[in-house]
Enzyme design. Structure first.
Site, PDB file in Angstrom:
ATOM      1  N   LYS A 192       0.852  -1.189   0.000  1.00 31.30           N
ATOM      2  CA  LYS A 192       0.000   0.000   0.000  1.00 31.30           C
ATOM      3  C   LYS A 192       0.887   1.237   0.000  1.00 31.30           C
ATOM      4  O   LYS A 192       1.672   1.464   0.925  1.00 31.30           O
ATOM      5  CB  LYS A 192      -0.896   0.000   1.226  1.00 31.30           C
ATOM      6  CG  LYS A 192      -1.756   1.235   1.319  1.00 31.30           C
ATOM      7  CD  LYS A 192      -2.765   1.135   2.425  1.00 31.30           C
ATOM      8  CE  LYS A 192      -3.547   2.427   2.540  1.00 31.30           C
ATOM      9  NZ  LYS A 192      -4.581   2.335   3.558  1.00 31.30           N
ATOM     10  N   LYS A 247      -1.973  -1.542  -4.079  1.00 30.67           N
ATOM     11  CA  LYS A 247      -2.889  -0.410  -3.996  1.00 30.67           C
ATOM     12  C   LYS A 247      -2.096   0.885  -4.034  1.00 30.67           C
ATOM     13  O   LYS A 247      -1.118   0.999  -3.290  1.00 30.67           O
ATOM     14  CB  LYS A 247      -3.664  -0.528  -2.685  1.00 30.67           C
ATOM     15  CG  LYS A 247      -4.537   0.636  -2.352  1.00 30.67           C
ATOM     16  CD  LYS A 247      -5.062   0.498  -0.957  1.00 30.67           C
ATOM     17  CE  LYS A 247      -5.780   1.774  -0.626  1.00 30.67           C
ATOM     18  NZ  LYS A 247      -6.280   1.808   0.701  1.00 30.67           N
TER      19      LYS A 247
HETATM   20  C1  PBG Z   1      -6.887   3.473   5.112  1.00 24.76           C
HETATM   21  C2  PBG Z   1      -7.444   3.167   3.767  1.00 24.76           C
HETATM   22  C3  PBG Z   1      -7.326   4.000   2.650  1.00 24.76           C
HETATM   23  C4  PBG Z   1      -8.015   3.384   1.612  1.00 24.76           C
HETATM   24  C5  PBG Z   1      -8.520   2.193   2.086  1.00 24.76           C
HETATM   25  N1  PBG Z   1      -8.153   2.073   3.423  1.00 24.76           N
HETATM   26  C6  PBG Z   1      -6.697   5.281   2.384  1.00 24.76           C
HETATM   27  C7  PBG Z   1      -5.780   5.974   3.229  1.00 24.76           C
HETATM   28  O1  PBG Z   1      -4.650   5.536   3.452  1.00 24.76           O
HETATM   29  O2  PBG Z   1      -6.206   7.047   3.678  1.00 24.76           O
HETATM   30  C8  PBG Z   1      -8.119   4.016   0.254  1.00 24.76           C
HETATM   31  C9  PBG Z   1      -9.134   3.528  -0.655  1.00 24.76           C
HETATM   32  C10 PBG Z   1      -9.492   4.448  -1.752  1.00 24.76           C
HETATM   33  O3  PBG Z   1      -8.918   5.544  -1.955  1.00 24.76           O
HETATM   34  O4  PBG Z   1     -10.399   4.069  -2.489  1.00 24.76           O
HETATM   35  N2  PBG Z   1      -7.222   2.604   6.074  1.00 24.76           N
END
Ligand code: PBG
Length: 323
Positions: A192, A247
């Site tokens: 991520k 991601k």
């Molecule tokens: C954080 C989380 C994020 C997303 C899913 N879980 C974003 C972040 O780090 O703020 C992003 C998903 C998206 O942008 O569609 N727990």
């Protein structure tokens, strides 16, 4: 040997041929639909940039799932957004899971996001040190394991930690196994990245960081560092993750391709995140692209790069897009 011009266009000449020859096919079975449910919004809250996606109320969530099931969606990723943020509590999300499972049982596959960013008043994915100067890994991991355990006990088929703390996969697997939940899957947001493409999501999950630490750069992966993504993915696989994730999606196709090639024994999911999803919608609003075809092209690229599961806000519209 006779020289002749290669006729590579011969195989592209009709839709029938092109259809037969497709190598990467997206099926509705590959798609997972995110769901948001909030405690403080009195009615469903539309998410800017994600038309047709809401932060639901507990009641509207159930009707949303009903219509999604009618549209052929089978697999979901739930994000709970409780009202109370001063103490970290899992009850709200846990209760939504129980209600969903009681109503729909095994008609759906329910994954649940595990993170603290919608539960803390500062919006970080973990707890802060007493001085408020860093996110405390050691203090966060037991809370994540507790959340995962409660969600699994409430009926989640899969728990998906998205926090990027070190050691959480091992702790969650141990907590699940210790409670006899050895069949609950663990999908790790292992690669991520610290991305600017999460904007609309932070409205949906009310999770924008607001402390003196302004961003998530100390726990999410730097966009330039493939080696960090590889280390995280390998470590999470060893710690017991059943599914690994990359991601965002489109800006990180190289990462998806390389990781899924290097770790072929574990299936990969990709998250088409809110900003990249919304970007196509904005192009379509300007009449610059045809949205269904562009969506399919993005999803096809994920399958071609090695993804089995595609988490996308458009799963519920896929019946209009996929043949
Ligand atoms: C954080 C989380 C994020 C997303 C899913 N879980 C974003 C972040 O780090 O703020 C992003 C998903 C998206 O942008 O569609 N727990």
């Amino acid at each position: 040997m006779a020289q002749h011009q290669m006729n590579l266009r011969r195989l592209r000449q009709s839709p029938h041929l092109r259809g037969m020859l497709k190598e990467s096919r997206v099926s509705r079975e590959n798609l997972m639909q995110p769901l948001f449910v909030g405690e403080s919004n009195p009615k469903p809250l539309e998410i800017p940039g994600l038309t047709g996606v809401y932060r639901d109320t507990p009641d509207s969530l159930l009707s949303q799932i009903e219509s999604d099931l009618e549209a052929g969606v089978r697999s979901f990723l739930l994000f709970g957004v409780p009202e109370k943020r001063d103490s970290i509590g899992f009850d709200f999300t846990r209760d939504q899971i129980s209600k969903i499972k009681k109503r729909f049982g095994s008609d759906l596959y329910l994954s649940v996001d595990v993170c603290l960013c919608s539960l803390t008043d500062h919006g970080h994915c973990g707890v802060l040190s007493a001085e408020g100067d860093h996110v405390d890994n050691g203090a966060t991991v037991p809370l994540l394991a507790k959340a995962a355990l409660e969600y699994a006990q409430a009926g989640a088929d899969c728990v998906a930690p998205s926090d990027m703390m070190d050691g959480r996969i091992k702790a969650i697997r141990a907590a699940l196994d210790g409670a006899g939940l050895d069949q609950t899957l663990l999908m790790s947001y292992s690669a991520k990245f610290h991305s600017k493409f999460y904007g609309p999501f932070r409205v949906a999950a009310d999770s924008a960081p607001k402390s003196k630490i302004k961003d998530r750069a100390t726990y999410q992966i730097d966009p330039s560092r493939f080696s960090d993504a590889l280390a995280c993915a390998k470590r999470d696989a060893l710690e017991g993750a059943d599914i690994l994730m990359v991601k965002p999606g489109m800006p990180y196709l190289d990462v998806l391709y390389r990781l899924s090639s290097e770790i072929p024994e574990v299936p990969f999911a990709v998250y088409e995140v809110s900003g990249e999803y919304a970007a196509l919608e904005f192009l379509a609003q300007q009449n610059l692209i045809s949205l269904p075809e562009a969506r399919l092209e993005a999803w096809t690229s994920f399958v071609r790069a090695g993804a089995k599961i595609i988490i996308t806000y458009g799963a519920r519209n896929a019946f209009r897009i996929l043949v």
